[in-house]
Design an enzyme around this catalytic site. Structure first.
Site, PDB file in Angstrom:
ATOM      1  N   GLY A  12      60.761 169.175   1.294  1.00 54.45           N
ATOM      2  CA  GLY A  12      60.972 168.435   2.538  1.00 54.45           C
ATOM      3  C   GLY A  12      60.068 168.851   3.682  1.00 54.45           C
ATOM      4  N   ASN A  14      57.440 167.270   4.563  1.00 53.24           N
ATOM      5  CA  ASN A  14      57.122 166.035   5.294  1.00 53.24           C
ATOM      6  C   ASN A  14      58.289 165.610   6.185  1.00 53.24           C
ATOM      7  OD1 ASN A  14      54.382 164.705   4.686  1.00 53.24           O
ATOM      8  ND2 ASN A  14      55.034 165.500   2.696  1.00 53.24           N
ATOM      9  N   LEU A  91      60.736 161.181  -5.574  1.00 54.08           N
ATOM     10  CA  LEU A  91      60.135 160.964  -6.887  1.00 54.08           C
ATOM     11  C   LEU A  91      61.005 160.080  -7.784  1.00 54.08           C
ATOM     12  CD1 LEU A  91      58.676 164.556  -7.387  1.00 54.08           C
ATOM     13  CD2 LEU A  91      57.661 162.569  -6.252  1.00 54.08           C
ATOM     14  N   ILE A  94      61.859 153.055  -6.717  1.00 54.25           N
ATOM     15  CA  ILE A  94      62.761 152.293  -5.841  1.00 54.25           C
ATOM     16  C   ILE A  94      63.185 151.012  -6.565  1.00 54.25           C
ATOM     17  CG2 ILE A  94      62.944 151.139  -3.591  1.00 54.25           C
ATOM     18  CD1 ILE A  94      62.725 154.208  -3.455  1.00 54.25           C
ATOM     19  N   HIS A 110      51.592 159.307  -0.041  1.00 57.50           N
ATOM     20  CA  HIS A 110      51.050 159.689  -1.348  1.00 57.50           C
ATOM     21  C   HIS A 110      49.903 160.680  -1.124  1.00 57.50           C
ATOM     22  CE1 HIS A 110      50.175 159.390  -5.586  1.00 57.50           C
ATOM     23  NE2 HIS A 110      48.896 159.380  -5.236  1.00 57.50           N
ATOM     24  N   ASP A 151      52.526 152.526  -6.052  1.00 58.15           N
ATOM     25  CA  ASP A 151      51.449 152.880  -5.110  1.00 58.15           C
ATOM     26  C   ASP A 151      50.480 151.721  -4.858  1.00 58.15           C
ATOM     27  OD1 ASP A 151      52.530 155.490  -5.069  1.00 58.15           O
ATOM     28  OD2 ASP A 151      51.236 156.139  -6.719  1.00 58.15           O
TER      29      ASP A 151
HETATM   30  C1  GAR Z   1      54.160 165.593  -0.948  1.00 58.09           C
HETATM   31  O1  GAR Z   1      52.905 166.143  -1.202  1.00 58.09           O
HETATM   32  C2  GAR Z   1      54.122 164.089  -1.131  1.00 58.09           C
HETATM   33  O2  GAR Z   1      52.912 163.507  -0.743  1.00 58.09           O
HETATM   34  C3  GAR Z   1      54.318 163.985  -2.627  1.00 58.09           C
HETATM   35  O3  GAR Z   1      55.322 164.931  -2.909  1.00 58.09           O
HETATM   36  C4  GAR Z   1      55.179 166.040  -1.987  1.00 58.09           C
HETATM   37  C5  GAR Z   1      56.541 166.347  -1.384  1.00 58.09           C
HETATM   38  O4  GAR Z   1      56.502 167.510  -0.589  1.00 58.09           O
HETATM   39  N1  GAR Z   1      54.672 162.653  -3.021  1.00 58.09           N
HETATM   40  C6  GAR Z   1      54.255 162.069  -4.136  1.00 58.09           C
HETATM   41  O5  GAR Z   1      53.571 162.620  -4.965  1.00 58.09           O
HETATM   42  C7  GAR Z   1      54.721 160.619  -4.316  1.00 58.09           C
HETATM   43  N2  GAR Z   1      53.970 159.979  -5.351  1.00 58.09           N
HETATM   44  P1  GAR Z   1      57.592 167.811   0.514  1.00 58.09           P
HETATM   45  O6  GAR Z   1      58.962 167.673  -0.140  1.00 58.09           O
HETATM   46  O7  GAR Z   1      57.332 169.230   0.948  1.00 58.09           O
HETATM   47  O8  GAR Z   1      57.401 166.842   1.649  1.00 58.09           O
END
Ligand code: GAR
Length: 207
Positions: A12, A14, A91, A94, A110, A151
């Site tokens: 989390g 992001n 992940l 949807i 992404h 995507d």
């Molecule tokens: C992030 O790097 C995001 O871009 C990626 O998962 C990570 C989650 O990190 N998403 C994907 O690969 C979607 N296809 P976080 O939980 O620390 O935000």
């Protein structure tokens, strides 16, 4: 005030970037209403709860079939009825019914420059492993709207990041997060919250 639902699967960071950006006025006119994870151990849920944000787990593992999960997930999200759904490292595919109900109201971050290193099988660290295996010199991150494909939706923001020759996948992932993801995801939310994004004929425009 735009009411956000943030969907997460892991650490989390992001989500944290969104919360920090709201605190610092980088995102205006928006608040995180609910956080949903498919993983009850996701640290992202802690981040939300510690701030008094409603945080719930909805896992496909708790349902007999994927269809039943999709139905429950979509129903729950419809009841929350957020203005914008933010997939911040979520992940789980949807459900089609949810994409239809929230057309142009779901965004995803992404960790590559779409259309490179995206689609089925490209998520998390795997993206950065593929980038290093191919030997590209520039990668980055993309915020896009979610459509029925993987995507494939309209691209809203992208930011490039340099690949260094000695990078490990984790080092590259960290740089992409710091230099791109944690910046363009809050920026995208702020643009939408302030009515500055238009989607027409499969393309997103900043107005
Ligand atoms: C992030 O790097 C995001 O871009 C990626 O998962 C990570 C989650 O990190 N998403 C994907 O690969 C979607 N296809 P976080 O939980 O620390 O935000």
């Amino acid at each position: 005030m735009l009411r956000l639902l943030v969907c997460v699967s892991g650490g989390g960071t992001n989500l944290q970037a969104i919360l920090d950006a709201i605190d610092h006025g980088i995102i205006t006119n928006a608040r995180v209403e609910t956080v949903i994870s498919n993983n009850e151990n996701a640290y992202a849920l802690e981040r939300a709860r510690s701030r008094g944000i409603e945080a719930l787990c909805l896992s496909p593992k708790s349902y007999e079939t994927r269809e039943l999960f999709n139905q429950a997930f979509t129903d729950r999200v419809k009841r929350i009825n957020p203005d914008l759904i933010v997939l911040a490292g979520f992940l789980v595919a949807i459900p089609a019914a949810m994409i239809e109900a929230f057309e142009n109201r779901i965004i995803n971050i992404h960790p590559s420059l779409i259309p490179s290193f995206c689609g089925v099988g490209f998520y998390g660290l795997r993206v950065h492993e593929a980038v290093l295996a191919r030997g590209v010199k520039v990668t980055g991150a993309t915020v896009h709207f979610v459509d029925g494909g993987m995507d494939t939706g309209p691209i809203l923001l992208q930011k490039a990041v340099e690949v260094c020759q000695q990078d490990t996948p984790r080092e590259l992932q960290q740089r992409v997060m710091e230099q791109a993801e944690w910046k363009i995801l809050p920026q995208a939310i702020d643009l939408i919250a302030n009515g500055r994004v238009e989607v027409t004929e499969g393309k997103a425009y900043i107005i």
